[in-house]
Enzyme design. Structure first.
Site, mmCIF file in Angstrom:
data_model
loop_
_atom_site.group_PDB
_atom_site.id
_atom_site.type_symbol
_atom_site.label_atom_id
_atom_site.label_comp_id
_atom_site.label_asym_id
_atom_site.label_seq_id
_atom_site.Cartn_x
_atom_site.Cartn_y
_atom_site.Cartn_z
ATOM 1 N N ASN A 1 0.845 -1.195 0.000
ATOM 2 C CA ASN A 1 0.000 0.000 0.000
ATOM 3 C C ASN A 1 0.882 1.247 0.000
ATOM 4 O O ASN A 1 2.108 1.143 -0.038
ATOM 5 C CB ASN A 1 -0.960 -0.028 1.197
ATOM 6 C CG ASN A 1 -0.204 -0.131 2.503
ATOM 7 O OD1 ASN A 1 0.600 0.726 2.828
ATOM 8 N ND2 ASN A 1 -0.440 -1.207 3.249
ATOM 9 N N ASP B 1 -4.351 -6.124 4.836
ATOM 10 C CA ASP B 1 -5.385 -6.979 5.432
ATOM 11 C C ASP B 1 -5.388 -8.379 4.829
ATOM 12 O O ASP B 1 -5.814 -9.337 5.474
ATOM 13 C CB ASP B 1 -6.766 -6.344 5.229
ATOM 14 C CG ASP B 1 -6.946 -5.128 6.126
ATOM 15 O OD1 ASP B 1 -6.336 -5.112 7.208
ATOM 16 O OD2 ASP B 1 -7.678 -4.197 5.741
ATOM 17 N N LYS C 1 8.494 -17.081 -11.292
ATOM 18 C CA LYS C 1 7.776 -15.916 -11.800
ATOM 19 C C LYS C 1 6.493 -16.375 -12.506
ATOM 20 O O LYS C 1 6.539 -17.266 -13.366
ATOM 21 C CB LYS C 1 8.688 -15.148 -12.780
ATOM 22 C CG LYS C 1 8.076 -13.857 -13.245
ATOM 23 C CD LYS C 1 8.985 -13.151 -14.252
ATOM 24 C CE LYS C 1 8.247 -11.948 -14.827
ATOM 25 N NZ LYS C 1 8.818 -11.531 -16.095
ATOM 26 N N PHE D 1 -4.306 3.370 14.726
ATOM 27 C CA PHE D 1 -4.537 4.370 13.686
ATOM 28 C C PHE D 1 -5.672 3.899 12.785
ATOM 29 O O PHE D 1 -5.920 2.696 12.677
ATOM 30 C CB PHE D 1 -3.275 4.548 12.820
ATOM 31 C CG PHE D 1 -2.342 5.588 13.361
ATOM 32 C CD1 PHE D 1 -1.583 5.333 14.487
ATOM 33 C CD2 PHE D 1 -2.224 6.830 12.752
ATOM 34 C CE1 PHE D 1 -0.720 6.294 15.001
ATOM 35 C CE2 PHE D 1 -1.371 7.799 13.236
ATOM 36 C CZ PHE D 1 -0.618 7.530 14.373
ATOM 37 N N LYS E 1 -13.513 0.833 15.392
ATOM 38 C CA LYS E 1 -12.173 0.229 15.567
ATOM 39 C C LYS E 1 -11.686 0.398 16.998
ATOM 40 O O LYS E 1 -11.075 -0.502 17.584
ATOM 41 C CB LYS E 1 -11.170 0.850 14.585
ATOM 42 C CG LYS E 1 -11.335 0.323 13.164
ATOM 43 C CD LYS E 1 -10.452 1.025 12.144
ATOM 44 C CE LYS E 1 -10.933 0.680 10.735
ATOM 45 N NZ LYS E 1 -10.199 1.355 9.678
ATOM 46 N N LYS F 1 -11.155 -3.105 18.914
ATOM 47 C CA LYS F 1 -9.764 -3.514 19.170
ATOM 48 C C LYS F 1 -9.306 -3.168 20.582
ATOM 49 O O LYS F 1 -8.124 -3.290 20.898
ATOM 50 C CB LYS F 1 -8.842 -2.879 18.110
ATOM 51 C CG LYS F 1 -9.251 -3.271 16.660
ATOM 52 C CD LYS F 1 -8.186 -2.985 15.629
ATOM 53 C CE LYS F 1 -8.718 -3.214 14.219
ATOM 54 N NZ LYS F 1 -7.700 -3.354 13.201
#
Ligand code: CTP
Length: 403
Positions: A208, A277, A287, A322, A336, A340
């Site tokens: 990301n 995730d 490959k 975060f 969240k 959490k």
């Protein structure tokens, strides 16, 4: 960090003296008022005019100058300052300081200093390893002087070894640390940063846009305030100060293993990493070749590291997460925080200019466990880090029944 700080830089005669131009310039840019004193040997490597131009102050070279109307020069330079730094520190100046010799301006400053003193040695490896020098360094450390160790690498004399002046960033970090109140001393802080990288085959991976800047700013911010910091980092281009214990990982599973290994004995855990995730169900050992027009890659869920930490959280541990969102920020952030079992959740809308991935600023909202939502204005990530640490410490102290 250095706004309004008064720093006296003593330059002695080694080839690394040329690097003090960059150092003085960085300190001035960081807001410090820098005054420079040079030995006569230092002036063979860099001119006073260079340092005068960069510091914006007169450069002092003489113990007994004519026409100094401000008092006794060496007392003023040594005592009307927050920090005295000797860079590069030669074997000669270290030897003089350790043995009470004051025969020029810089060595006399060292005798007269009442502020903290930082030496940045740089010299040939044999000189650095000389037991006499090491004895002198040990002696000065016993008297409370600080040292930034030289690094290992090619030296001006053509050899390779320990003796290169420490990197500029490392010297500035040490200066900042010495001028920062150590209000996190004794605390163990675990920070995660950066993206994770989930391999598909030997040449490709899923990842990301996280740069790691927020997490690195938190790790450095906590270390500057005296905490013992462990940084578990995904792949980034960033460097962290030597004082931080760095653990480099690639995948979410590796990050989980590293985090769980250190979490139990951490007082504060801040999960700034952007953990993937999902990762590919299978990693091809060769490959993957181009075939059909369409292809799908089966993915499997990665462990939710923060969720796991929330379940295992100890009584006196503070857990900060975060949330990078593009929509419904408040709803997702609240959910969240609860799901959490977090003490604080730092949420940002990554679609806003000046917030989120790969920029130097951030715009965050802080969600507290009691339902309070605190919006912060746009600020540099280093500043956001300090704001987050202030709040995390407040939670920790309250939990411990401290003020
Ligand atoms: N996190 C984690 N492990 C994961 C995913 C996320 O530890 N596998 C942590 C992140 O480090 C961050 C927080 O959980 O502190 C929230 O991450 P985010 O990606 O915003 O939320 P998710 O729980 O993954 O939910 P979603 O992706 O659906 O928004």
């Amino acid at each position: 960090m250095l706004t309004g700080k008064k720093i006296t830089v003593g330059i002695t005669g080694g080839i690394a003296a040329y690097k003090t131009a960059d150092l003085v310039s960085s300190l001035v840019k960081a807001g410090a008022n820098v005054r420079v004193a040079m030995t006569s040997a230092a002036q063979k490597f860099i001119t006073p005019l260079t340092l005068e131009t960069l510091s914006g102050n007169p450069v002092h070279t003489d113990l007994f100058p004519n026409g100094f109307a401000g008092g006794v020069l060496h007392i003023d330079l040594a005592q009307n300052t927050d920090l005295l730094i000797i860079v590069p520190a030669t074997a000669n100046i270290i030897g003089k300081a350790a043995n009470g010799i004051a025969d020029d301006l810089v060595s006399t400053l060292l005798m007269a200093a009442t502020c903290p003193v930082l030496f940045c040695p740089a010299m040939n490896v044999a000189m650095y390893n000389n037991p006499i020098l090491q004895l002198n360094i040990g002696k000065l450390k016993e008297y409370g002087c600080h040292f930034v160790e030289p690094s290992i690498g090619p030296l001006a004399c053509g050899t390779t070894g320990k003796g290169r002046l420490a990197e500029l960033a490392e010297i500035v970090y040490n200066i900042e640390q010495m001028l920062t109140p150590q209000d996190l001393a004794g605390l163990r802080v675990l920070v995660t940063a950066g993206p994770t990288r989930e391999p598909l085959d030997p040449v490709r991976y899923l990842t990301n846009r996280s740069s790691g800047k927020m997490g690195y700013a938190l790790a450095k911010g906590a270390a500057l305030r005296g905490a013992q910091v462990t940084l578990v980092s995904g792949p980034t281009n960033l460097n962290a100060p030597n004082a931080i214990d760095k653990i480099r990982v690639e995948t979410a599973v590796e990050m989980r293993d590293a985090v769980l290994k250190h979490s139990d004995h951490s007082d504060l855990i801040i999960k700034a990493a952007a953990v993937a995730d999902y990762g590919p169900m299978e990693i091809s050992d060769h490959k993957i070749k181009k075939q059909a027009d369409n292809m799908s890659i089966p993915l499997q869920k990665n462990p939710d590291i923060l969720g796991e930490l929330g379940t295992r959280k100890k009584d006196q541990q503070v857990l900060v997460g975060f949330a990078a969102e593009t929509h419904n920020l408040e709803r997702y952030a609240q959910s969240k925080l609860e799901k959490k079992n977090l003490d604080l959740l730092i949420a940002n809308d990554v679609t806003l200019p000046g917030a989120g991935f790969d920029c130097n600023t951030n715009i965050v909202r802080i969600f507290w466990a009691d339902g309070t939502i605190e919006p912060l204005s746009k600020m540099a990530k280093e500043q956001v880090a300090q704001e987050i640490l202030d709040r995390a410490i407040k939670v920790l102290r309250a939990r411990r029944g401290e003020n």
